[in-house]
Design a protein around this motif. Structure first.
Motif, PDB file in Angstrom:
ATOM      1  N   VAL A 184      97.955 -33.740 -78.525  1.00 31.04           N
ATOM      2  CA  VAL A 184      97.661 -32.592 -79.387  1.00 31.04           C
ATOM      3  C   VAL A 184      96.910 -31.524 -78.595  1.00 31.04           C
ATOM      4  CG1 VAL A 184      96.237 -31.845 -81.338  1.00 31.04           C
ATOM      5  CG2 VAL A 184      97.680 -33.863 -81.546  1.00 31.04           C
ATOM      6  N   PHE A 185      95.899 -32.000 -77.798  1.00 30.88           N
ATOM      7  CA  PHE A 185      95.123 -31.045 -77.026  1.00 30.88           C
ATOM      8  C   PHE A 185      96.009 -30.251 -76.080  1.00 30.88           C
ATOM      9  CE2 PHE A 185      92.905 -29.684 -73.244  1.00 30.88           C
ATOM     10  CZ  PHE A 185      91.793 -29.065 -73.763  1.00 30.88           C
ATOM     11  N   THR A 186      96.880 -31.011 -75.355  1.00 34.01           N
ATOM     12  CA  THR A 186      97.734 -30.350 -74.360  1.00 34.01           C
ATOM     13  C   THR A 186      98.629 -29.305 -75.017  1.00 34.01           C
ATOM     14  OG1 THR A 186      97.738 -32.401 -73.122  1.00 34.01           O
ATOM     15  CG2 THR A 186      99.385 -30.759 -72.513  1.00 34.01           C
ATOM     16  N   ARG A 234      95.378 -43.994 -79.766  1.00 38.28           N
ATOM     17  CA  ARG A 234      94.492 -43.002 -80.336  1.00 38.28           C
ATOM     18  C   ARG A 234      94.281 -41.826 -79.370  1.00 38.28           C
ATOM     19  NH1 ARG A 234      88.644 -43.896 -82.080  1.00 38.28           N
ATOM     20  NH2 ARG A 234      88.522 -44.323 -79.869  1.00 38.28           N
ATOM     21  N   GLU A 235      93.875 -42.268 -78.138  1.00 36.49           N
ATOM     22  CA  GLU A 235      93.547 -41.248 -77.151  1.00 36.49           C
ATOM     23  C   GLU A 235      94.762 -40.412 -76.758  1.00 36.49           C
ATOM     24  OE1 GLU A 235      91.679 -44.350 -76.051  1.00 36.49           O
ATOM     25  OE2 GLU A 235      90.035 -43.457 -77.156  1.00 36.49           O
ATOM     26  N   LEU A 237      93.269 -28.759 -68.817  1.00 31.38           N
ATOM     27  CA  LEU A 237      94.422 -29.656 -68.975  1.00 31.38           C
ATOM     28  C   LEU A 237      94.347 -30.843 -68.024  1.00 31.38           C
ATOM     29  CD1 LEU A 237      97.179 -26.952 -69.453  1.00 31.38           C
ATOM     30  CD2 LEU A 237      96.503 -28.689 -71.124  1.00 31.38           C
ATOM     31  N   MET A 278      93.811 -46.807 -77.266  1.00 30.98           N
ATOM     32  CA  MET A 278      94.783 -46.355 -76.265  1.00 30.98           C
ATOM     33  C   MET A 278      95.744 -45.344 -76.884  1.00 30.98           C
ATOM     34  SD  MET A 278      95.643 -47.394 -73.020  1.00 30.98           S
ATOM     35  CE  MET A 278      97.012 -46.989 -71.976  1.00 30.98           C
ATOM     36  N   ALA A 322      91.922 -26.838 -80.527  1.00 33.77           N
ATOM     37  CA  ALA A 322      92.252 -27.753 -79.446  1.00 33.77           C
ATOM     38  C   ALA A 322      91.803 -29.168 -79.772  1.00 33.77           C
ATOM     39  CB  ALA A 322      91.600 -27.272 -78.148  1.00 33.77           C
ATOM     40  N   LYS A 336      97.420 -39.808 -78.443  1.00 32.64           N
ATOM     41  CA  LYS A 336      97.787 -38.889 -79.524  1.00 32.64           C
ATOM     42  C   LYS A 336      96.915 -37.623 -79.446  1.00 32.64           C
ATOM     43  CE  LYS A 336      98.930 -37.542 -83.799  1.00 32.64           C
ATOM     44  NZ  LYS A 336     100.177 -36.861 -84.083  1.00 32.64           N
ATOM     45  N   ARG A 337      95.590 -37.905 -79.281  1.00 34.88           N
ATOM     46  CA  ARG A 337      94.652 -36.789 -79.231  1.00 34.88           C
ATOM     47  C   ARG A 337      94.918 -35.883 -78.020  1.00 34.88           C
ATOM     48  NH1 ARG A 337      88.331 -38.184 -78.826  1.00 34.88           N
ATOM     49  NH2 ARG A 337      88.928 -38.389 -76.665  1.00 34.88           N
ATOM     50  N   THR A 338      95.191 -36.558 -76.860  1.00 32.83           N
ATOM     51  CA  THR A 338      95.460 -35.805 -75.634  1.00 32.83           C
ATOM     52  C   THR A 338      96.698 -34.943 -75.776  1.00 32.83           C
ATOM     53  OG1 THR A 338      94.518 -37.637 -74.447  1.00 32.83           O
ATOM     54  CG2 THR A 338      95.685 -35.994 -73.135  1.00 32.83           C
ATOM     55  N   ARG A 377      98.243 -27.778 -77.878  1.00 31.69           N
ATOM     56  CA  ARG A 377      97.532 -26.623 -78.437  1.00 31.69           C
ATOM     57  C   ARG A 377      96.907 -25.752 -77.333  1.00 31.69           C
ATOM     58  NH1 ARG A 377      95.055 -28.655 -84.187  1.00 31.69           N
ATOM     59  NH2 ARG A 377      97.097 -29.250 -85.031  1.00 31.69           N
ATOM     60  N   ALA A 378      96.457 -26.429 -76.243  1.00 33.48           N
ATOM     61  CA  ALA A 378      95.915 -25.647 -75.121  1.00 33.48           C
ATOM     62  C   ALA A 378      97.005 -24.759 -74.536  1.00 33.48           C
ATOM     63  CB  ALA A 378      95.345 -26.574 -74.048  1.00 33.48           C
ATOM     64  N   LEU A 379      98.212 -25.326 -74.400  1.00 32.14           N
ATOM     65  CA  LEU A 379      99.319 -24.529 -73.869  1.00 32.14           C
ATOM     66  C   LEU A 379      99.655 -23.377 -74.819  1.00 32.14           C
ATOM     67  CD1 LEU A 379     101.596 -27.329 -72.383  1.00 32.14           C
ATOM     68  CD2 LEU A 379     100.325 -25.557 -71.141  1.00 32.14           C
ATOM     69  N   LEU A 412      88.112 -25.553 -71.964  1.00 29.45           N
ATOM     70  CA  LEU A 412      88.936 -24.662 -72.781  1.00 29.45           C
ATOM     71  C   LEU A 412      88.077 -23.605 -73.465  1.00 29.45           C
ATOM     72  CD1 LEU A 412      91.977 -25.226 -74.803  1.00 29.45           C
ATOM     73  CD2 LEU A 412      89.981 -24.612 -76.172  1.00 29.45           C
TER      74      LEU A 412
END
Lengths: 383, 629
Positions: free
Chosen positions: B10-12, B3-4, A305, B1, A186, B6-8, B14-16, A317
Motif C-alpha cells: 500500500v505504501f509503495t 501483514r507487513e 521507497l 509477514m 501513505a 500488505k502494508r508495504t 501510494r508513495a508512487l 516521505l
C-alpha cells in the motif's frame, strides 16, 4: 533471514565508516548544487555583491550541511524515540509564539532562541512528520481501518494547524495540513475516508473563509484577480510576473535583470528569489532550477521507497512532501498561480532559521537512508 | 509477514501516486512558467519598461539676486505649509472645517481649495495654507487626529529683504499659469513661482535653474510606490545687480511722499546704481496671491504704485531736452558756440507767437547763457534753424527715443518724433511743431531712465547703455568698464559748451537751479531743470497771472531734473521726475541735490565690491547678457 545478512546489517548499521559509506553523497551533491544556485541568485539580489545576502547564505548552508551529516549518523531508532518529545516541544513553542513571539509583517511567527529568530511552525512540520511516522510505525493494515486508531494522529495534525492559522500564517498551515495528509495517505488510510475528508473540506471551506483575517481574504481575492488592486496586495504578483516576463526564453543574463536590480521586485532576496532567477536566466534557467528541485524531491521519495521499516518510509516521505510543498507553494506563488504566502524557496532564499530546519529535515532523511535496513521492531519488513 | 507486505505494498503504491502528483504539479509549474515567460513574455517585458517608471521633477532652488556688494535682494526661505491629501480623509469638508477652527481660512481660500481638490486626483496634495508660523503648526500637529489628510511639509518661498524699496527693479514672482506650465513642466510643482515682473521676469530662466529628476515607480493610476533614482537639478544662477542697496534706500527716502521716480547711474559705464519709484508696493504679496481689495487699491491709486515710473513712465522732457537741441544746432552748424541770439520774450513764427517763460525776455544770449537761463526763445530759434530731423537724430545718439537694453521687461522706449513719423500718421509737420520740440514739449515722450542715460552721455561723451546686471553666477559681465563703451563721436568742444551751461545752471548766480548747488567742499554738480505742462496753458490764463500751484494736483506740471557730478570728473548721473511737482527747480532740484550728495558721500569703505571673474569674451560696447526676455 540468513545469519550472514543479519551480521551485515549489524556491521553496516553501527560502524561509523559503514554509516558514512551509506550516506547518499549524490543527494548531498544535489543539495550543494541547489545552495550554489541560491548563492548566485543572492549575489545578484545583492546588486552584484556577496554582501549582504550571498556570503551569509553560504555560511549558513555550510553549518546546515554539518548539522545534516551529524544527524544522518544518529541511529534512526533513537530518533524515533524522540518523535513525540519533539512534537511536544514544537507545540509548546507554537503556543509560546502566540503569546510572546514578536510580530513581523502582521503576524506573530517569530521567536528568539539562541541568537536567531525561529519560526516554530518550521520546526512543527518536521516534528509532526516524526510523530505521525512514529504512530503509524507499528500500525497494521487492519489497524488503519479502525477510526479510533486514526483519531489521535488526526488530532496531532489539527492542533498545530489551528495554532498556525491563529498566528496567522495561512500558507504554512496549509503546508502542514498537506504534509500530514500525505503521511496519512501513505500509512494506508482507506480511500473512502480520503473522499469523506475531501467532501467535508469542500463544505467547510466557504464557512472558514468567513473567519479568515482581512489580509488573508485579500490574498485570496487578489489571487483571483491580481489586477483589481495593483498597488495593494496584487502588486507583488504583477511585479513578479513582469520580471519573469522580461526574462523571456533565455533571460537577460546574470546580474542583468532590470526589474530585480531596480528594486521593482519586492522581497527579491526572500520570497521572490525564483523571480530573480527567472528574469536573469529565463525560462531555460527556471526549468533547470525546477528540474533540480524535482530531483531532490524524487530523491527523498526514492529513499522512502527503499527503506525497509515503516517509520523511515513515512518520515522520508513526509520530509520529501514537505520540501515539495515548499517548492510548489513558492514557485506557484511568484508566478501568480496561488495566493502569496510568505513561503521561501528552500536553500535558495535568504533566511537563517528556515534553512537550518530544512537541513535538519534532510539530516533525518539521510539518517533514514543510512539506517534503511536496520532491525526496527515490528515496523521492519521481513525480507 | 503478510501483514507487513500488505502494508508495504500500500505504501509503495501510494508513495508512487504522490510522486506522480508531485511531478505533475512541477510539470504544471513549468508549463505556467513557459506561459508567463515566453508566451506572454513580450507583453510583460513592455510593461516592465514603460508602465512602471515615471519621471518626476524636483524643484531647483531659485537663484538669488544680489546687489553690487553681495547683499541679498531676493532670496529663498523655508515655507512651512499645510497640504491636504483628499484620499486620506473620508470627509474633505469635515477636515477643512476642523482646520478652520484651528487656523482660520477665508472664504476665498476655501473656494480655491475646493476647486483644486476637484481638479486634481485624490492623492495629489493641495496646498491649504502657506507660511505657517510655529504656533499654527503646533496647533495643527497637536490636533492631527482630527485632521485626517492634512500634512505639513516645507517648500521654499521667495524672500525680499528690501521689500518695497526695490520692488520695481526686482519685480516679483507669482504662481505660473497654464501656458507657463506647458513651456516648463517644472512649474507644475506645487509652490513653484515664475518671475512676473522686473529682473525676476527678465532672468526667469537663469534664475529658475533646472529641475532635478526622480525616477519613481508608480502604479497604473500614478501613485508613487518608491523612488528608484534621483538626479539633482541645477540650482538657479545667482544674479549680481549693479544696484547699490544703500543708495537705493536713501534715494527712495529722498523722494518723500511725492509720486516720483529717480535713476542714479554710474555715468562711466552705464551701471544703474539706484532706480527708485514712489509710491511702491510689497512684492511678496504676489507670492501668495493678491487679495481683491489690495488689487483694487493699487489699480485705483492715481499715483500708480505698480508702474515702474523710472523705466516705464513717459514724460515730456521739457527744458532738460535743451542740451540735445543745442548740440544738434552745433552739429548742424545752425549756430556756433559763441553766437548770441536775442530773446525779447517771444518768437513770432508766421502769425503764431511763442512765449519765453520769462515774460520780459533774456536779451542777448549765447548757448551757455541759453542753458543757464533756460531761455525758451533761444532754443526756439536753434530748433527752427536746425530742423526736427537733426534734433531727433541727436536725441537718438543720446539714448532718447531708442530702445534701451535694460533688464526690465516692461521698460518703454519713449518717443522722439521725426517728420516722417508725423507724416506716417497722416498729418503734416508744421514749423510750429519744430519750435515747441526745441524746448522739449510737443510729442516728446521720455522715461526718467532715458534722461539719466542722456545725462551720462553728456557727462562722459561715451555711448553707455543702462544695465542692471553686474555678475551672473559670479562671473563679471561685459560692460562694467568704461572702455567697453564706444565714444559718441561728438566734438569735445561742443560737449564742453553744453556741460558749461549745465554747470552755470547750478553754480552761477542767476542760474535757474542754484538751489541744487552741492554743499560739499570741492565737488560741484552740473544739471538742468525741466517742467512740463500736463495741460495747455492759454494766453488768457497767462495774462491773468496764472499760477500752476492753484491747479488741481493731476493738472499741475511735472518737475524734472537731470544732473551729473562731479562736473569736472563725472562719476554719477541722475534724473529725477516729480509728477505734478510744478517747477523743476523748486521741486526736483533739491531732491536731485540730496540724492547726488548721498551718492557722493555714502562711504564705500567696508563695502568693497566682491572679487569677480571676468567673462571670457568681452565685446566692446555690446554688453552680452544671458537670460530671457
Amino acid at each position: 533471514m540468513s545469519l550472514l545478512e543479519r551480521r551485515l546489517i549489524r556491521e553496516t548499521s553501527f560502524g561509523l565508516a559503514g554509516k558514512l559509506w551509506r550516506i547518499s553523497w549524490t543527494y548531498v551533491l544535489l543539495l550543494c548544487a541547489l545552495a550554489g544556485v541560491g548563492y548566485a541568485a543572492l549575489y545578484s539580489a545583492g546588486g552584484g555583491s556577496a554582501e549582504p545576502y550571498a556570503s551569509h547564505h553560504i555560511l549558513r548552508f555550510a553549518f546546515g550541511l554539518m548539522l545534516m551529516l551529524s544527524i544522518a549518523l544518529v541511529d534512526i531508532r533513537f530518533i524515533a524515540r524522540l518523535s513525540w518529545p519533539a512534537y511536544a516541544v514544537a507545540v509548546t513553542l507554537l503556543v509560546l509564539v502566540l503569546h510572546m513571539g514578536h510580530v513581523g509583517k502582521g503576524a506573530q511567527r517569530w521567536i528568539d532562541l539562541a541568537g536567531m529568530q525561529w519560526q516554530p511552525s518550521e520546526m512543527m512540520k518536521i516534528a509532526l512528520v516524526m510523530a505521525l511516522a512514529s504512530w503509524f510505525h507499528k500500525a497494521s493494515w487492519e489497524q488503519m481501518g479502525n477510526p479510533l486508531f486514526l483519531l489521535p494522529p488526526a488530532l496531532a495534525v489539527a492542533v498545530p494547524v489551528v495554532l498556525i492559522v491563529k498566528e496567522p500564517n495561512l500558507g504554512t498551515a496549509v503546508i502542514v495540513a498537506a504534509v500530514g495528509a500525505a503521511v496519512f495517505l501513505a500509512a494506508g488510510i482507506r480511500w473512502w475516508k480520503v473522499g469523506l475528508i475531501a467532501a467535508v473540506i469542500g463544505l467547510v471551506a466557504p464557512i472558514a473563509y468567513g473567519h479568515l483575517h482581512d489580509y488573508q481574504r485579500a490574498r485570496i481575492i487578489t489571487f483571483l484577480s491580481p489586477e483589481s488592486d495593483p498597488l495593494g496586495t496584487g502588486y507583488n504578483i504583477i511585479q513578479s510576473k513582469i520580471a519573469l516576463g522580461s526574462g523571456g526564453m533565455w533571460g537577460q543574463g546574470f546580474l542583468q535583470g532590470t526589474q530585480g536590480n531596480l528594486n521593482f521586485l519586492p522581497e527579491k532576496q526572500t520570497d521572490f528569489i525564483f523571480t530573480m532567477l527567472g528574469e536573469e536566466f529565463g525560462f531555460v534557467g527556471g526549468v533547470a532550477v525546477l528540474g533540480l528541485l524535482a530531483l531532490i524531491v524524487l530523491g527523498a521519495m526514492g529513499i522512502a521507497l527503499r527503506c525497509r521499516h515503516q517509520y523511515g518510509r513515512l518520515l522520508a516521505l513526509g520530509i520529501g512532501m514537505n520540501f515539495f510543498m515548499y517548492v510548489f507553494v513558492n514557485v506557484a506563488m511568484v508566478m501568480g498561480a496561488i495566493p502569496v504566502g510568505g513561503v521561501p524557496l528552500p536553500l535558495v532564499s535568504h533566511g537563517g532559521s528556515a534553512m537550518i530546519m530544512v537541513m535538519v529535515g534532510f539530516g533525518l532523511l539521510m539518517s533514514v537512508h543510512v539506517h534503511r535496513d536496520v532491525e526496527f521492531g515490528d515496523g521492519r519488513d521481513n525480507p | 509477514m503478510r501483514r507487513e507486505s500488505k502494508r508495504t505494498g500500500v505504501f509503495t503504491r501510494r508513495a508512487l501516486l504522490l510522486v506522480a502528483g508531485q511531478l505533475g504539479a512541477l510539470g504544471a509549474l513549468a508549463t505556467r512558467l513557459y506561459q508567463v515567460q515566453v508566451v506572454d513574455g513580450a507583453r510583460y517585458a513592455t510593461l516592465a519598461k514603460t508602465n512602471r517608471i515615471s519621471e518626476r521633477l524636483i524643484a531647483a532652488p531659485r537663484g538669488r539676486l544680489l546687489d553690487r556688494f553681495g547683499v541679498t535682494l531676493a532670496g529663498n526661505r523655508s515655507n512651512w505649509r499645510a497640504l491636504l491629501v483628499a484620499e486620506q480623509t473620508d470627509n474633505v469638508d469635515g477636515t477643512l472645517d476642523n482646520f478652520t477652527r484651528l487656523v482660520p481660512l477665508a472664504d476665498h481660500e476655501r473656494v480655491r481649495i475646493d476647486r483644486e481638490v476637484r481638479r486634481h486626483r485624490r492623492f495629489i496634495p493641495v496646498v491649504v495654507r502657506d507660511f505657517l508660523d510655529w504656533e499654527d503648526m503646533a496647533r495643527i500637529e497637536v490636533n492631527a487626529p482630527d485632521l485626517p489628510g492634512i500634512l505639513i511639509d516645507v517648500g521654499t518661498t521667495r524672500l525680499y529683504p528690501f521689500g518695497s524699496t526695490l520692488a520695481h527693479v526686482i519685480g516679483y514672482v507669482a504662481p505660473p499659469n497654464e501656458d507657463d506650465v506647458a513651456e516648463d513642466p517644472m512649474l507644475a510643482l506645487p509652490g513653484l513661482r515664475i518671475g512676473r515682473a522686473g529682473v525676476e521676469k527678465y532672468y526667469d530662466l537663469a534664475l529658475r535653474g533646472r529641475a532635478g529628476v526622480a525616477q519613481l515607480e508608480v502604479n497604473s493610476v500614478g501613485r508613487v510606490v518608491r523612488e528608484l533614482d534621483h538626479q539633482e537639478g541645477m540650482q538657479g544662477q545667482d544674479i549680481g545687480l549693479t544696484i547699490d542697496s544703500e543708495l537705493q534706500k536713501s534715494v527712495l527716502a529722498r523722494l518723500g511722499d511725492e509720486s516720483a521716480s529717480a535713476v542714479v547711474m554710474d555715468c562711466r559705464n552705464g551701471e544703474v546704481l539706484a532706480m527708485a519709484t514712489n509710491p511702491s508696493f510689497d512684492p511678496s504679496l504676489f507670492n501668495s496671491g493678491v487679495s481683491q481689495a489690495q488689487w483694487i487699491e493699487w489699480t485705483s491709486n492715481r499715483k500708480a504704485p505698480l508702474i515702474n515710473k523710472a523705466a516705464a513712465g513717459l514724460y515730456a522732457p521739457g527744458s532738460t531736452f535743451k542740451m540735445v537741441v543745442g548740440l544738434a544746432g552745433l552739429q548742424a552748424h545752425a549756430i556756433t558756440q559763441t553766437e548770441r541770439l536775442n530773446c525779447p520774450g517771444y518768437l513770432d513764427i508766421g502769425d503764431t507767437r511763442f512765449h519765453c517763460w520769462s515774460k520780459g525776455g533774456h536779451g542777448l544770449l549765447d548757448l551757455r547763457g541759453g542753458l543757464k537761463n533756460s531761455c525758451d526763445v533761444f532754443f526756439y530759434e536753434v530748433a527752427r534753424r536746425t530742423g526736427m530731423d537733426n534734433i531727433a537724430a541727436m536725441a537718438n545718439r543720446f539714448g532718447l527715443g531708442v530702445k534701451l537694453d535694460i533688464e526690465l521687461p516692461n521698460a518703454r522706449k519713449g518717443l522722439v518724433p521725426t517728420r516722417e513719423w508725423r507724416i506716417a500718421q497722416g498729418k503734416a509737420w508744421n514749423i510750429g511743431d519744430t519750435i515747441v520740440h526745441g524746448i522739449g514739449q510737443g510729442f516728446l515722450q521720455l522715461t526718467p531712465l532715458a534722461l539719466a542715460v542722456m545725462a551720462s552721455r553728456l557727462a562722459t561723451g561715451r555711448a553707455v547703455l543702462p544695465h542692471l546686471t553686474r555678475t551672473i553666477a559670479d562671473v563679471l559681465q561685459p560692460g562694467s568698464r568704461p572702455e567697453d563703451w564706444p565714444p559718441l563721436d561728438l566734438p569735445e568742444r561742443d560737449l564742453r559748451a553744453v556741460r558749461d551751461g549745465m554747470w552755470q545752471v547750478v553754480n552761477e548766480p542767476g542760474g535757474t537751479a542754484t538751489i541744487a548747488r552741492l554743499t560739499l567742499p570741492g565737488v560741484q554738480l552740473a544739471g538742468k531743470t525741466g517742467s512740463t505742462q500736463v495741460r495747455r496753458v492759454t494766453r488768457e490764463q497767462r495774462e491773468h497771472g496764472f499760477k500752476s500751484e492753484d491747479l488741481p494736483w493731476e493738472f499741475r506740471p511735472h518737475a524734472l531734473f537731470v544732473a551729473f557730478a562731479p562736473h569736472d570728473a563725472p562719476r554719477y548721473a541722475l534724473s529725477v521726475v516729480v509728477e505734478h511737482g510744478n517747477a523743476g527747480a523748486a521741486t526736483a532740484g533739491p531732491v536731485a541735490r540730496d540724492i547726488m550728495t548721498d551718492a557722493l558721500t555714502i562711504d564705500p569703505i567696508g563695502r568693497r565690491e566682491p572679487p569677480q571673474r571676468v567673462a571670457e569674451s568681452i565685446t566692446p560696447g555690446a554688453p552680452g547678457r544671458e537670460g530671457s526676455r
